[in-house]
Design a protein around this motif. Structure first.
Motif, PDB file in Angstrom:
ATOM      1  N   ILE A 198       0.929  -1.313  -0.002  1.00  0.00           N
ATOM      2  CA  ILE A 198       0.108   0.019   0.035  1.00  0.00           C
ATOM      3  C   ILE A 198       0.734   0.981  -0.048  1.00  0.00           C
ATOM      4  N   LYS A 199       0.561   2.133  -1.096  1.00  0.00           N
ATOM      5  CA  LYS A 199       1.362   3.321  -1.142  1.00  0.00           C
ATOM      6  C   LYS A 199       0.291   4.527  -1.209  1.00  0.00           C
ATOM      7  N   LEU A 200       0.541   5.713  -0.231  1.00  0.00           N
ATOM      8  CA  LEU A 200      -0.317   6.748  -0.201  1.00  0.00           C
ATOM      9  C   LEU A 200       0.403   7.941  -0.474  1.00  0.00           C
ATOM     10  N   TYR A 201      -0.135   8.542  -1.693  1.00  0.00           N
ATOM     11  CA  TYR A 201       0.332   9.813  -2.209  1.00  0.00           C
ATOM     12  C   TYR A 201      -0.675  10.987  -1.912  1.00  0.00           C
ATOM     13  N   VAL A 202      -0.120  11.867  -0.863  1.00  0.00           N
ATOM     14  CA  VAL A 202      -0.833  12.731  -0.265  1.00  0.00           C
ATOM     15  C   VAL A 202      -1.177  14.116  -1.138  1.00  0.00           C
ATOM     16  N   ARG A 203      -2.298  14.597  -1.231  1.00  0.00           N
ATOM     17  CA  ARG A 203      -2.329  15.809  -2.213  1.00  0.00           C
ATOM     18  C   ARG A 203      -1.389  17.048  -1.463  1.00  0.00           C
ATOM     19  N   PRO A 204      -1.414  18.119  -2.506  1.00  0.00           N
ATOM     20  CA  PRO A 204      -0.689  18.954  -1.807  1.00  0.00           C
ATOM     21  C   PRO A 204      -1.646  19.959  -0.984  1.00  0.00           C
ATOM     22  N   ILE A 205      -1.119  20.157   0.576  1.00  0.00           N
ATOM     23  CA  ILE A 205      -1.965  20.977   1.314  1.00  0.00           C
ATOM     24  C   ILE A 205      -1.704  22.320   0.843  1.00  0.00           C
ATOM     25  N   ASP A 206      -1.960  23.000  -0.174  1.00  0.00           N
ATOM     26  CA  ASP A 206      -1.905  24.317  -0.471  1.00  0.00           C
ATOM     27  C   ASP A 206      -2.721  25.247   0.365  1.00  0.00           C
TER      28      ASP A 206
END
Length: 462
Positions: free
Chosen positions: A217-225
């Motif tokens: 499992i790999k989790l790619y977090v969205r940019p926290i702009d």
């Protein structure tokens, strides 16, 4: 039961979380992502979270709704915990329980037809979740690839999560799910179907649960702009929720954690049941979140000295209307549930009416807030300027009916809500989260009971 401290400690378990191209070693220490972890942890500080189940205390989020009153209590729990978290929904146990309630209904139906034992597996898993007081993410929306093609017709077979291998002790899955909320700070991930399937799609008709640190499992977090891109942020420094592209790269799932396995004829009903539970959740948290917009509009109108102007009254009433329509639909759907295998399902009609109204009209709320606040929220000097050597001179010219410092502080909050990266995030979220406009329309059109209306006209014609 868990504490805030034991929850945060549990997140440092070797899970593979990536942010802006880098592997995150400890999410609780990351300068940006730790805010989402602390937000999730607030659930364990909420003073009215537990109930007695026999002689044990359990989280109210995992209390199976058996009646209208149970649903009303759940609505209030979600509403109140959203306010407790500064108007930001705390999804940590809400969305996972939505999925498990849907699985309870679906698994019984599948067992009756095919002689499987999915219901016992769901019960066992729910018992574990209750005892260990776990946080759960739900991964439903597949990345989908070419939307004109079905799962089995995709050029790349991994565009929907699928069974890639069957073993004696379990299954192996591949694929990816999009925008999985708070997965990087959840203990487990519950995976369910996103659409109806046909026989050719049966490898994609799968539901299961796995620990977030499961290999593969790999989790790619969205940019926290909304935090990194706004030095003037007020709310996002305290609370926000992250989403990930959640990749399953040959992930092994033991049989006791598999809740649907190639029974393609139940994929659609599972997706629909979850959507109904989760849209009820959406109405509950969104109506609470509207206090951010209502409160900010009131405070900035007073700071501007225009709280009694007609256009301001109109804007404020628009926000009240939006908030209370959502709350009314949540209550109506709880008062008129559909009973399925001893589980109370929020009334689909009232749930989808409220959710569709929420989708379609949120941009009006942003318009109302901007109209009340004025263009200053887009041209407000930076926080660095306000705190710099010329700050006192700037504050002098920001005076309204209150002094410049107080008005600037209010304007920072309104700017974040109505004229920042957070605004864009919320516009997209409020239109698409818990189901798009089209999904709500389709479900309402398909499930609505037309018999009364058609019967009336037929009576007249006869």
């Amino acid at each position: 039961m868990r504490t805030k401290e034991t929850f945060l400690k549990s997140l440092n378990d070797g899970r593979k979380v990536y942010y802006r191209g880098k592997l995150v070693e400890d999410i609780t220490q990351h300068p940006v992502l730790r805010v989402s972890a602390l937000h999730a942890s607030k659930l364990y500080d909420y003073p009215n979270r537990l109930y007695n189940e026999g002689e044990e205390l359990k989280s109210k989020f995992f209390k199976i709704p058996r009646s209208s009153q149970d649903l009303l209590d759940r609505h209030r729990l979600i509403y109140d915990t959203t306010l407790y978290c500064n108007g930001i929904f705390n999804i940590s146990q809400a969305i996972g329980s939505d999925a498990l309630f849907a699985l309870m209904i679906t698994s019984k139906q599948v067992d009756k037809r095919y002689g499987t034992d999915y219901y016992k597996r769901v019960e066992k898993y729910l018992d574990k979740v209750k005892r260990e007081d776990l946080t759960l993410a739900t991964a439903q929306t597949d990345v989908k690839g070419d939307r004109s093609k079905r799962p089995s017709e995709q050029v790349d077979p991994d565009m929907y999560v699928r069974v890639s291998e069957v073993r004696s002790d379990g299954i192996v899955v591949r694929g990816a799910k999009a925008h999985t909320t708070q997965s990087a700070v959840s203990g487990e991930i519950v995976v369910i179907t996103t659409r109806a399937m046909r026989e050719n799609d049966k490898d994609y008709a799968v539901a299961f649960a796995v620990p977030t640190n499961t290999p593969g499992i790999k989790l790619y977090v969205r940019p926290i702009d909304e935090l990194e891109g706004n030095s003037s942020a007020v709310l996002s420094k305290k609370d926000y929720e992250l989403e990930t592209l959640t990749v399953f790269d040959d992930v092994f799932v033991p049989w006791d954690r598999v809740f649907l396995f190639k029974e393609y004829d139940y994929a659609g009903s599972l997706a629909s049941l979850f959507a109904t539970f989760h849209r009820f959740t959406a109405l509950s948290y969104r109506s609470a979140a509207m206090d951010l917009y209502l409160g900010s509009s009131r405070l900035v109108s007073k700071a501007n000295g225009i709280e009694n102007e007609k256009h301001v009254r109109d804007d404020v009433v628009d926000i009240i209307l939006y908030k209370e329509i959502l709350r009314s639909c949540a209550i109506a759907s709880a008062v008129n549930p559909v009973m399925l295998d001893e589980v109370a399902l929020p009334n689909p009609t009232f749930t989808n009416v409220g959710k569709l109204y929420s989708n379609v009209h949120f941009h009006d709320i942003i318009k109302d807030v901007i109209d009340v606040a004025g263009g200053i929220i887009s041209t407000l000097p930076s926080q660095e300027d306000l705190q710099g050597s010329e700050g006192s001179n700037i504050v002098k010219y920001l005076r309204g009916s209150v002094d410049g410092k107080e008005r600037a502080n209010i304007l920072r909050m309104v700017k974040e809500l109505a004229s920042s990266s957070f605004t864009g995030y919320m516009l997209t979220t409020m239109i698409h989260a818990e189901g798009s406009i089209e999904a709500s329309k389709l479900e309402l059109f398909r499930s609505y009971d037309y018999s009364e209306a058609e019967g009336l006209v037929k009576k007249i014609l006869d």
